[in-house]
Design a protein around this motif. Sequence first.
Motif, PDB file in Angstrom:
ATOM      1  N   GLN A 136     -48.662 100.551 -61.625  1.00 45.84           N
ATOM      2  CA  GLN A 136     -47.285 100.155 -61.300  1.00 45.84           C
ATOM      3  C   GLN A 136     -47.274  99.009 -60.283  1.00 45.84           C
ATOM      4  OE1 GLN A 136     -43.905 102.127 -61.712  1.00 45.84           O
ATOM      5  NE2 GLN A 136     -44.638 104.235 -61.962  1.00 45.84           N
ATOM      6  N   LYS A 144     -42.704 103.682 -48.838  1.00 46.59           N
ATOM      7  CA  LYS A 144     -42.638 102.976 -50.111  1.00 46.59           C
ATOM      8  C   LYS A 144     -43.425 101.674 -50.098  1.00 46.59           C
ATOM      9  CE  LYS A 144     -38.110 105.005 -51.116  1.00 46.59           C
ATOM     10  NZ  LYS A 144     -36.695 104.756 -51.468  1.00 46.59           N
ATOM     11  N   THR A 163     -43.508  97.253 -61.036  1.00 45.98           N
ATOM     12  CA  THR A 163     -42.541  98.349 -61.057  1.00 45.98           C
ATOM     13  C   THR A 163     -42.779  99.347 -59.937  1.00 45.98           C
ATOM     14  OG1 THR A 163     -43.923  99.676 -62.532  1.00 45.98           O
ATOM     15  CG2 THR A 163     -42.331  98.182 -63.559  1.00 45.98           C
ATOM     16  N   THR A 179     -44.696  94.493 -52.852  1.00 49.30           N
ATOM     17  CA  THR A 179     -43.556  93.736 -52.322  1.00 49.30           C
ATOM     18  C   THR A 179     -43.404  92.392 -53.017  1.00 49.30           C
ATOM     19  OG1 THR A 179     -44.984  92.874 -50.561  1.00 49.30           O
ATOM     20  CG2 THR A 179     -43.688  94.852 -50.069  1.00 49.30           C
ATOM     21  N   ASN A 189     -45.054  99.752 -55.909  1.00 46.50           N
ATOM     22  CA  ASN A 189     -44.927  99.549 -54.467  1.00 46.50           C
ATOM     23  C   ASN A 189     -45.360  98.170 -53.997  1.00 46.50           C
ATOM     24  OD1 ASN A 189     -45.795 102.686 -54.941  1.00 46.50           O
ATOM     25  ND2 ASN A 189     -44.241 102.470 -53.354  1.00 46.50           N
ATOM     26  N   ARG A 191     -37.628  97.436 -62.464  1.00 46.25           N
ATOM     27  CA  ARG A 191     -37.201  96.059 -62.241  1.00 46.25           C
ATOM     28  C   ARG A 191     -37.206  95.219 -63.504  1.00 46.25           C
ATOM     29  NH1 ARG A 191     -41.550  95.968 -57.432  1.00 46.25           N
ATOM     30  NH2 ARG A 191     -40.217  96.168 -55.594  1.00 46.25           N
ATOM     31  N   ASP A 196     -41.112 104.227 -64.451  1.00 41.70           N
ATOM     32  CA  ASP A 196     -41.103 103.158 -63.463  1.00 41.70           C
ATOM     33  C   ASP A 196     -40.595 103.681 -62.121  1.00 41.70           C
ATOM     34  OD1 ASP A 196     -41.863 101.564 -65.558  1.00 41.70           O
ATOM     35  OD2 ASP A 196     -40.059 100.316 -65.572  1.00 41.70           O
ATOM     36  N   TYR A 197     -41.370 103.447 -61.079  1.00 38.23           N
ATOM     37  CA  TYR A 197     -40.949 103.801 -59.726  1.00 38.23           C
ATOM     38  C   TYR A 197     -39.759 102.937 -59.319  1.00 38.23           C
ATOM     39  CZ  TYR A 197     -41.484 104.590 -54.656  1.00 38.23           C
ATOM     40  OH  TYR A 197     -41.280 104.901 -53.341  1.00 38.23           O
ATOM     41  N   ARG A 198     -39.857 101.651 -59.625  1.00 40.16           N
ATOM     42  CA  ARG A 198     -38.737 100.720 -59.450  1.00 40.16           C
ATOM     43  C   ARG A 198     -38.525 100.015 -60.786  1.00 40.16           C
ATOM     44  NH1 ARG A 198     -41.327  99.507 -54.144  1.00 40.16           N
ATOM     45  NH2 ARG A 198     -39.886 100.113 -52.473  1.00 40.16           N
TER      46      ARG A 198
END
Length: 421
Positions: free
Chosen positions: A354, A143, A359, A363, A361, A273, A269-271
């Motif tokens: 993304q 990830k 949203t 950090t 990979n 947020r 969205d992958y994450r």
Amino acid sequence: MRTAVLLFTRDLRLHDNPGLDLARRSAERVVPLFVLHEGLRFAVPNRTRFLSDCLADLRDGLRRRGGDLVIRRGDPVEETIRLARDQHAQTVVVARDVSRYAKRREERLAAACAEHRISLRTVDSVGVVPPGAVHPANGDHYKVFTPYWRAWSDTQWRDCHTVPRKITLPDGIDAGSLPAGDGAGGGETMARRRMSRWLAGGIADYPNRHDDLPGDATSRLSADLHFGCLSPVELATKAGAHEAYVRQLCWRDFHLQVTAAFPDLPTRDYRPRRQDWVDDPDALAAWRAGQTGYPIIDAGLRQLLAEGFMHNRARMLVASFLTKQLNVHWTAGANHFFDLLVDGDIANNAGNWQWIAGTGNDTRPNRQFNPLRQAYRFDPDGDYVRRYVPELASVPGAAVHEPWKFGGSPGYPSPLVAPRA
């Protein structure tokens, strides 16, 4: 004599083609096939023009070796099975891919081959390292890029396959007609020339010049890689010790393995947020047209409109502006890119958008690019802006980046949002 049908997809080359190598080892006769699946969202004008040249070049290369490229139109699975049955083929060969469409195509092809007692053989061709070959001990995919890069760098790459000297085609096949091309520069022959020039010259300066907007010092091989006119393994191998460039090929593989694990990457969205997205059709329309009032942003978007390509640094700036300053959801920008980019790649396009939007990979999800600071840093004399924003052609030097400070320019809009310090 045994016959194999080789279904080309995103591997439109003869050099280092695992599918072609497997088909030739599986059978004495090989039927190379490409199916034009018209009506797909992929089939936008910039890519179809490039694809037409790719297919013409591939057909020429196959004919010089005694074969041909069979062209059919319709559903790829139906046309592949029809041709395989007509030629009494025992085997169908196809390269694996990661998009939802590609996975579904492979599943349907597997079911159809099983029904008709045809062997389906699949190969890995789209990346340097297959998407599932590198994974953490406690998960199905990486990830975060840096640990992936370390693992990827320690992986043994496969050897490149040789170009076949001869391809035997069954007698009497109607090869079908190629789609009309217009000299868009696609195809393995031109791609290999571009690769040779890049490896002989530009790659040595890549670490220092890859962000140079007016210098345009990137490889320009993204479309060739997307269509498989170049082997990513061959390119990475020949790039050798040029780590900064090889790292970019690793980023491409990274997004492939993320998409393989999360097929909704282009739409969801992958994450998830963020909750601060806004619906602003007017701002989005101005952004698409390159009328934001920020010259560095508008230059990038107008390069896209004019060329079907955008410099990578500009891609980051225009994406950050849309998602972090206008707060428009990243899918609106990703869709605009996908509609125009010749190198429009599902995994890379969605993964990069993304990453910028916070949203994916990255950090540092709150990362923002200040367009003015970036403009002065990567286009210090304003040459990139003046190349694509003719309204500002008479504004001298770096002053072009802030025309509102110098009385503006007729026909050029005011900034959509107030400049940040």
